[in-house]
Design an enzyme around this catalytic site. Structure first.
Site, mmCIF file in Angstrom:
data_model
loop_
_atom_site.group_PDB
_atom_site.id
_atom_site.type_symbol
_atom_site.label_atom_id
_atom_site.label_comp_id
_atom_site.label_asym_id
_atom_site.label_seq_id
_atom_site.Cartn_x
_atom_site.Cartn_y
_atom_site.Cartn_z
ATOM 1 N N GLY A 85 3.059 -2.420 4.586
ATOM 2 C CA GLY A 85 3.235 -1.035 4.010
ATOM 3 C C GLY A 85 2.083 -0.076 4.451
ATOM 4 O O GLY A 85 1.041 -0.611 5.162
ATOM 5 N N ASN A 86 1.789 1.015 3.911
ATOM 6 C CA ASN A 86 0.829 1.853 3.862
ATOM 7 C C ASN A 86 0.258 2.573 2.921
ATOM 8 O O ASN A 86 0.968 2.437 1.690
ATOM 9 C CB ASN A 86 1.080 2.819 4.975
ATOM 10 C CG ASN A 86 2.143 3.842 4.809
ATOM 11 O OD1 ASN A 86 1.975 4.599 3.886
ATOM 12 N ND2 ASN A 86 3.268 3.723 5.355
ATOM 13 N N ARG A 87 -0.860 3.296 2.709
ATOM 14 C CA ARG A 87 -1.347 3.796 1.485
ATOM 15 C C ARG A 87 -1.033 5.285 1.138
ATOM 16 O O ARG A 87 -1.460 5.877 0.462
ATOM 17 C CB ARG A 87 -3.033 4.153 1.996
ATOM 18 C CG ARG A 87 -3.652 2.701 1.938
ATOM 19 C CD ARG A 87 -5.146 2.870 2.199
ATOM 20 N NE ARG A 87 -5.834 1.715 2.501
ATOM 21 C CZ ARG A 87 -6.131 0.850 1.709
ATOM 22 N NH1 ARG A 87 -5.903 0.823 0.304
ATOM 23 N NH2 ARG A 87 -6.959 -0.356 2.212
ATOM 24 N N SER A 88 0.141 5.828 1.816
ATOM 25 C CA SER A 88 0.709 7.149 1.224
ATOM 26 C C SER A 88 1.169 7.203 -0.061
ATOM 27 O O SER A 88 1.969 6.312 -0.598
ATOM 28 C CB SER A 88 2.000 7.527 2.510
ATOM 29 O OG SER A 88 2.424 8.708 1.997
#
Ligand code: CTP
Ligand code: CA
Length: 232
Positions: free
Chosen positions: A33-36
């Site tokens: 995943g990512n930090r958005s």
């Protein structure tokens, strides 16, 4: 930008916004995943609603409260494949599509059916990745509806090959979206913070306008640029 924030200049329009970050499962309990946080996309959805649009928010693991939005306008997704099909199905009658989501560029080639275990002395597993479809490039090339305005975001960092704007302008020319909002990320800017600053460029990479301040102010500036592109 930000001049017409209270106008009902999106009356009767359907605006589809993707927000958040997609997650790609590795096994039943793990993902890439990512930090958005999804806040910028949520602010675009809110601002479009206020300006009179019917809004569909395609939310990928959005970490901010969206209970102020009509539950009927919310489509929750997890993976890039789910986000793609939700955006494409809502986008068929959309006047505007804004791809504010941070889409995973790659996903695991396969998802393990059971939790991956470690075992003493064995080498760490390797996760093979495959590339995800580029939803924004597809939407830009296909145009699900004639005259549809397609908008993307480009989160960039400067590096040895160029600064943030150079990378963003090159991306605008590659993607073919009508508008691309370029913003610098890293060092406490962009992800997870309320303030943002964007340079909005067209498909040739030429600057259309800029927006800065709160993510709400950036949303209004972006919608100003969108409204100016919509056929009357
Ligand atoms: N995007 C998309 N589908 C993907 C990857 C990105 O629709 N598979 C969209 C994002 O929602 C964003 C825009 O494309 O609106 C730019 O995303 P970005 O990650 O900055 O660009 P990439 O083309 O993935 O390039 P890179 O990450 O290598 O810089
Ligand atoms: Ca990417």
């Amino acid at each position: 930008g930000g001049t017409s924030g209270t106008a009902r200049d999106l009356d009767g329009r359907h605006v589809v916004v993707s927000a958040g970050g997609t997650r790609e499962p590795i096994d039943p309990v793990r993902f890439l995943g990512n930090r958005s946080s999804g806040l910028q996309g949520v602010e675009i959805a809110r601002a479009a609603r206020k300006r009179g649009a019917r809004v569909t928010l395609v939310a990928a693991s959005v970490g901010v409260d969206v209970s102020d939005l009509d539950p009927g306008s919310l489509v929750e997704v997890e993976t890039t494949a789910e986000l793609r099909s939700a955006v494409r199905s809502a986008g068929g009658d959309a006047d505007v599509i804004v791809m504010a989501a941070a889409v995973a560029d790659f996903r695991p080639a396969g998802t393990a059916a059971s939790k991956i275990k470690k075992s003493a002395g064995a080498p760490p597993p390797t996760i093979e990745l495959v590339e995800n479809p580029d939803i924004l490039a597809e939407l830009s090339a296909e145009r699900l509806r004639p005259g549809q305005v397609v908008v993307g975001f480009a989160a960039e960092t400067g590096d040895a090959d160029g600064d943030v704007l150079e990378h963003g302008r090159a991306k605008a020319r590659r993607k073919g979206a009508d508008l691309l909002a370029i913003n610098a990320v890293g060092d406490g800017v962009g992800f997870g913070v309320a303030e943002n600053a964007v340079t909005i460029v067209d498909r040739d990479g030429e600057t259309v306008s800029t927006g800065q301040g709160t993510k709400r102010a950036v949303a209004e500036a972006l919608l100003d640029a969108v409204v100016s592109r919509l056929a009357r």
